[in-house]
Design a protein around this motif. Structure first.
Motif, PDB file in Angstrom:
ATOM      1  N   ARG A  71       0.824  -1.212   0.000  1.00 58.73           N
ATOM      2  CA  ARG A  71       0.000   0.000   0.000  1.00 58.73           C
ATOM      3  C   ARG A  71       0.861   1.266   0.000  1.00 58.73           C
ATOM      4  O   ARG A  71       0.481   2.281  -0.589  1.00 58.73           O
ATOM      5  CB  ARG A  71      -0.947   0.000   1.202  1.00 58.73           C
ATOM      6  CG  ARG A  71      -2.082  -1.006   1.095  1.00 58.73           C
ATOM      7  CD  ARG A  71      -3.035  -0.859   2.266  1.00 58.73           C
ATOM      8  NE  ARG A  71      -2.384  -1.199   3.524  1.00 58.73           N
ATOM      9  CZ  ARG A  71      -2.367  -2.413   4.053  1.00 58.73           C
ATOM     10  NH1 ARG A  71      -2.963  -3.411   3.420  1.00 58.73           N
ATOM     11  NH2 ARG A  71      -1.772  -2.648   5.201  1.00 58.73           N
ATOM     12  N   LEU A  72       2.010   1.210   0.653  1.00 56.82           N
ATOM     13  CA  LEU A  72       2.904   2.365   0.656  1.00 56.82           C
ATOM     14  C   LEU A  72       3.329   2.724  -0.753  1.00 56.82           C
ATOM     15  O   LEU A  72       3.287   3.901  -1.149  1.00 56.82           O
ATOM     16  CB  LEU A  72       4.137   2.056   1.513  1.00 56.82           C
ATOM     17  CG  LEU A  72       5.266   3.098   1.450  1.00 56.82           C
ATOM     18  CD1 LEU A  72       4.838   4.388   2.130  1.00 56.82           C
ATOM     19  CD2 LEU A  72       6.543   2.548   2.078  1.00 56.82           C
ATOM     20  N   TRP A  73       3.719   1.739  -1.532  1.00 61.35           N
ATOM     21  CA  TRP A  73       4.191   2.015  -2.888  1.00 61.35           C
ATOM     22  C   TRP A  73       3.027   2.356  -3.815  1.00 61.35           C
ATOM     23  O   TRP A  73       3.215   3.083  -4.798  1.00 61.35           O
ATOM     24  CB  TRP A  73       4.977   0.813  -3.402  1.00 61.35           C
ATOM     25  CG  TRP A  73       6.149   0.541  -2.491  1.00 61.35           C
ATOM     26  CD1 TRP A  73       6.324  -0.506  -1.653  1.00 61.35           C
ATOM     27  CD2 TRP A  73       7.277   1.410  -2.284  1.00 61.35           C
ATOM     28  NE1 TRP A  73       7.491  -0.381  -0.934  1.00 61.35           N
ATOM     29  CE2 TRP A  73       8.107   0.780  -1.311  1.00 61.35           C
ATOM     30  CE3 TRP A  73       7.681   2.624  -2.833  1.00 61.35           C
ATOM     31  CZ2 TRP A  73       9.291   1.348  -0.871  1.00 61.35           C
ATOM     32  CZ3 TRP A  73       8.882   3.182  -2.396  1.00 61.35           C
ATOM     33  CH2 TRP A  73       9.657   2.546  -1.434  1.00 61.35           C
ATOM     34  N   GLN A  74       1.831   1.899  -3.514  1.00 61.61           N
ATOM     35  CA  GLN A  74       0.654   2.371  -4.236  1.00 61.61           C
ATOM     36  C   GLN A  74       0.470   3.866  -4.018  1.00 61.61           C
ATOM     37  O   GLN A  74       0.184   4.619  -4.957  1.00 61.61           O
ATOM     38  CB  GLN A  74      -0.593   1.616  -3.775  1.00 61.61           C
ATOM     39  CG  GLN A  74      -0.641   0.158  -4.182  1.00 61.61           C
ATOM     40  CD  GLN A  74      -1.835  -0.565  -3.566  1.00 61.61           C
ATOM     41  OE1 GLN A  74      -2.507  -0.048  -2.680  1.00 61.61           O
ATOM     42  NE2 GLN A  74      -2.090  -1.774  -4.050  1.00 61.61           N
ATOM     43  N   HIS A  75       0.621   4.289  -2.772  1.00 61.66           N
ATOM     44  CA  HIS A  75       0.509   5.711  -2.463  1.00 61.66           C
ATOM     45  C   HIS A  75       1.580   6.517  -3.185  1.00 61.66           C
ATOM     46  O   HIS A  75       1.307   7.604  -3.724  1.00 61.66           O
ATOM     47  CB  HIS A  75       0.635   5.937  -0.956  1.00 61.66           C
ATOM     48  CG  HIS A  75      -0.499   5.366  -0.165  1.00 61.66           C
ATOM     49  ND1 HIS A  75      -0.483   5.294   1.211  1.00 61.66           N
ATOM     50  CD2 HIS A  75      -1.686   4.842  -0.552  1.00 61.66           C
ATOM     51  CE1 HIS A  75      -1.611   4.753   1.628  1.00 61.66           C
ATOM     52  NE2 HIS A  75      -2.354   4.468   0.584  1.00 61.66           N
ATOM     53  N   VAL A  76       2.805   6.012  -3.180  1.00 60.94           N
ATOM     54  CA  VAL A  76       3.907   6.733  -3.814  1.00 60.94           C
ATOM     55  C   VAL A  76       3.635   6.939  -5.296  1.00 60.94           C
ATOM     56  O   VAL A  76       3.792   8.046  -5.831  1.00 60.94           O
ATOM     57  CB  VAL A  76       5.234   5.975  -3.597  1.00 60.94           C
ATOM     58  CG1 VAL A  76       6.345   6.572  -4.466  1.00 60.94           C
ATOM     59  CG2 VAL A  76       5.636   6.003  -2.130  1.00 60.94           C
TER      60      VAL A  76
END
Length: 442
Positions: A71-76
């Motif tokens: 999810r972090l890299w989705q946000h990024v």
């Protein structure tokens, strides 16, 4: 909110390294601008680069906990695409004509992006924590204050570090050793050192939870002590208006700013006292009623601010300041009526409805901030169109039209508008105004 576990060692190293990379990328942009390297030679390329480098990594460093969190890299990725698109629009608007004062376009854009991203960040952090957008209000509250204090601590840490380095350089310069002073003034060192300092400051803020909580409790204690006084001032001023009238307000030419500042202060102080709504109110019953009265007066102040802005707009038309002021006043109205509703709605706990009001208003702020940084609510499109329409329908004369503002401070749209005035009868049929137009275009 449960105690946050310590950050893994890899995450700590990641925070410092990414902050160092931010500094290196900022230095690369400056060197590229000096040497004419693409894409930094053009202002538009630098705008996109700076916005992307300053925004996405900072939000990531404030949010990251586990590097393998999908999810972090989705946000990024989503934030990078959004910021790139918005910055490309701002770059287009701020360029495309000679002599433009690009800062007049880019400064409001930067404020809008910073505000929108700051308000959005607790929702992103809540999604990382809970796996969905259904984030408990308590967590949103904790994240918002944690982020604000972490950024403040990082800024303070950077300032203190540079004071120490300045003292270091000055001390050795006393004995004719100027190497350190010269090193500390090197552009590359400034960017890289500031990046490392900022990363370490963020790391301190994210790992020293107890120190940040102490800072927050001090601020909350100050707000708790001052809120009744601020509410009393708000009520007293509202009661004095029938005797003084509104004319003295309009004569100040700053009525809207002062009234909105009062609304903002009351909203901030009430949130600092209310917190997540779980604690027992710190006031006796009679002081709660005084604060309730202050909150009930908020719609009056917000509407007066809107009316003050409308008077100026009706007289002179839109300007960038009036447009932005109107958006702020609309947000103030949303909070004012929401908080007044929280007072009037019956419930078992004091001001319990504040949580849903804050949730809704946070998304309203995000939407308005990002819309003003996009073509949807582009201030310069609206301002330029309004000024030309006022000239066309006779509400404004050619002499009263602020050509300098349109030509230099309204970006590409303003420049094109001034060029189009060559064919306007108000300038084509008046030699004096035609000469003024020609001079401003040179």
């Amino acid at each position: 909110m449960e105690t946050v576990p310590d950050l893994p060692r890899r995450t700590r190293a990641f925070i410092v390294l990414v902050a160092l990379l931010q500094g290196a990328l900022m230095y690369l942009a400056q060197r590229g601008a000096e040497t004419g390297l693409w894409p930094f030679a053009a202002l538009g390329g630098r705008v996109c680069w700076y916005t992307l480098v300053l925004t996405v990594p900072t939000l990531t460093l404030l949010s990251v906990r586990h590097l393998n969190d999908l999810r972090l890299w989705q946000h990024v990725i989503a934030l990078a695409l959004l910021v790139t698109g918005l910055s490309a629009w701002a770059a287009w608007s701020a360029t495309g004509a000679p002599g433009l004062r690009s800062s007049e376009v880019l400064a409001p854009f930067g404020v809008a992006i910073a505000l929108g991203m700051f308000v959005l960040l607790p929702w992103l952090q809540g999604r990382l924590q809970h796996g969905s957008w259904r984030v408990p209000y308590r967590d949103l509250f904790e994240h918002a204050w944690q982020n604000a204090l972490t950024l403040a601590l990082a800024g303070l840490f950077v300032g203190i570090c540079w004071l120490v380095l300045s003292l270091w350089g000055a001390l050795f310069a006393l004995v004719k050793l100027t190497f350190f002073r010269e090193l500390f003034h090197e552009t590359a060192f400034i960017y890289l050192a500031t990046g490392i300092m900022f990363g370490l400051g963020l790391l301190i803020g994210r790992t020293q939870q107890r120190a940040v909580q102490v800072m927050r409790q001090i601020l909350f204690a100050i707000c708790t002590g001052l809120l009744p006084l601020l509410a009393f001032v708000a009520v007293l001023f509202a009661l004095s208006l029938p005797f003084t009238g509104l004319q003295p307000l309009w004569e100040t030419r700053a009525a809207a700013k002062i009234l909105i500042a009062l609304v903002a202060a009351l909203v901030l102080f009430v949130n600092a006292v209310y917190q997540d709504g779980a604690a027992t109110p710190p006031y006796p019953h009679w002081l709660q009623r005084l604060i309730d009265a202050g909150l009930l007066s908020l719609p009056l102040y917000a509407l007066l601010a809107l009316y003050a802005l409308w008077l100026r707009i009706d007289q002179y038309g839109w300007s960038a300041d009036r447009f932005n002021g109107t958006l702020v006043a609309i947000v103030a109205c949303g909070y004012a009526f929401g908080y007044a509703w929280a007072v009037l709605r019956p419930g078992g706990h004091w001001l319990r409805p504040l949580a849903p009001v804050n949730r809704v208003m946070s998304w309203a702020v995000i939407a308005l901030a990002l819309a003003t940084a996009s073509p949807l609510l582009d201030p310069h499109r609206i301002v330029v169109g309004n000024q030309l329409q006022r000239l066309a329908d006779g509400r404004s004369s050619a002499a009263a039209l602020d050509l300098y503002y349109l030509r230099f401070d309204s970006g590409r749209r303003g420049y094109r508008a001034v060029q189009s005035l060559r064919e306007a009868p108000a300038f084509a049929d008046d030699p004096a105004q035609g000469d003024r137009l020609q001079r401003i275009l040179q």
